[in-house]
Design a protein around this motif. Sequence first.
Motif, PDB file in Angstrom:
ATOM      1  N   GLU A  69      -2.078  -8.394  12.904  1.00 37.40           N
ATOM      2  CA  GLU A  69      -3.389  -7.895  13.309  1.00 37.40           C
ATOM      3  C   GLU A  69      -4.058  -7.252  12.098  1.00 37.40           C
ATOM      4  N   ASN A  70      -5.327  -7.630  11.887  1.00 32.50           N
ATOM      5  CA  ASN A  70      -6.068  -7.167  10.732  1.00 32.50           C
ATOM      6  C   ASN A  70      -7.557  -7.356  10.994  1.00 32.50           C
TER       7      ASN A  70
ATOM      8  N   ARG B 169      -9.606  -4.047  13.793  1.00 33.90           N
ATOM      9  CA  ARG B 169      -8.483  -4.984  13.702  1.00 33.90           C
ATOM     10  C   ARG B 169      -8.449  -5.913  14.925  1.00 33.90           C
TER      11      ARG B 169
ATOM     12  N   GLU C  68       0.823  -1.215   0.000  1.00 30.10           N
ATOM     13  CA  GLU C  68       0.000   0.000   0.000  1.00 30.10           C
ATOM     14  C   GLU C  68       0.858   1.267   0.000  1.00 30.10           C
TER      15      GLU C  68
ATOM     16  N   VAL D 202     -10.006  -8.989   6.139  1.00 27.22           N
ATOM     17  CA  VAL D 202      -8.651  -9.236   5.614  1.00 27.22           C
ATOM     18  C   VAL D 202      -8.183 -10.623   6.027  1.00 27.22           C
TER      19      VAL D 202
ATOM     20  N   PHE E 186       2.130  -5.393   3.540  1.00 27.71           N
ATOM     21  CA  PHE E 186       1.180  -6.507   3.535  1.00 27.71           C
ATOM     22  C   PHE E 186       1.641  -7.602   2.571  1.00 27.71           C
TER      23      PHE E 186
HETATM   24  O1  EAX Z   1      -5.555  -2.746   3.735  1.00 31.52           O
HETATM   25  O2  EAX Z   1      -1.435  -3.886   5.682  1.00 31.52           O
HETATM   26  C1  EAX Z   1      -2.475  -4.219   6.281  1.00 31.52           C
HETATM   27  O3  EAX Z   1      -2.494  -4.934   7.292  1.00 31.52           O
HETATM   28  C2  EAX Z   1      -3.791  -3.707   5.733  1.00 31.52           C
HETATM   29  O4  EAX Z   1      -4.814  -3.876   6.670  1.00 31.52           O
HETATM   30  C3  EAX Z   1      -4.136  -4.503   4.487  1.00 31.52           C
HETATM   31  O5  EAX Z   1      -3.177  -4.202   3.548  1.00 31.52           O
HETATM   32  C4  EAX Z   1      -5.510  -4.117   3.940  1.00 31.52           C
END
Ligand code: EAX
Length: 320
Positions: free
Chosen positions: A204-205, A144, A68, A209, A188
């Motif tokens: 943690e998510n 999360r 991201e 996810v 990620f």
């Molecule tokens: O946006 O990096 C993460 O743990 C984010 O939650 C995942 O990429 C989804």
Amino acid sequence: MKTIALSLLAAAGALACAGAAAQTTIRISHATPATSHYGVGTQSFCTELEKRTSGRYKCQIQPNNNDERASIEAVQLGTLDATNTSTGPVSNFVPEVGIVDIPFLFRDYDHARRVLDGPIGQELLAKFTAKGLVGLAWTENGFRHLTNSKRAVVKPDDVKGLKVRTMQNPVHIQAFQSIGVQPTPMAFSELFTALQQGVVDGQENPIPVILSAKFSQVQKHLALTGHVYSPAVLILSPKLWSSLADADKAAFREAARAGSAAQRKKVNDDEASGIDQLKSEGVAVSSIDGAAFRTAMTPAFADFAKKYGAENIRRIQDVK
Ligand code: EAX
């Protein structure tokens, strides 16, 4: 006769030009599978955009584009037109946005959505502009929870010494350090392999996810910590945004609203069925002593109040 032929020729030319100007492809990425909450939200945005611009804007969606931070950099450079991303890496670009990553800040989904869609959330989106980004709308990642391969987690002592992957997010890193976790920030894209190889014990998510990334294949324990509400945001490149006529800007905004609603609905659906699905996939699920975790994080909260302003935090907490 000649005049008619010339007029027809001119009309055909105009149509052709109009037709030639009709097609603009928007390259847009997100980090999870097409069937995930991000995939549903992004597809909904794209479908609505194409409808509202009579096909003049179409998307080329890039799912599983799971670094991201790199995607946000690409949007800043204009090599990617848009990304639907968690706020995890965003505070590295727009520092003020880090306030929304503070643990236990949001009471529940209604509270989070009301804050982000209201004046506070819109003020935060406006701060993207000065950093070479366009924050178009808040979408959603979700609350999360902590998974790990070592042991059940109920109270703060249970996490002491665990090597936990965090997003590249200073607030999360500090919060986990404050309760004795060894945070390992990473993109990620590296996470599943790191869990599989035991480089980290846990991560943690949100449930959506954990489900879509199939973490039940590499994690035995899920503690329903709900320690952070993880917003997500639809970010556009200024290059694209400045190219749009006002009417098309309005179409993008309406399409983003539709995408956000669809993403939030998918999160609701995943939350409703996800825990039972994870149990059926062999994950042991535990509830936690939330008050004990909040108390354990107190030192970090004091720092967050200094960094983001106690008044700004209070303003978010006071939204009913
Ligand atoms: O946006 O990096 C993460 O743990 C984010 O939650 C995942 O990429 C989804």
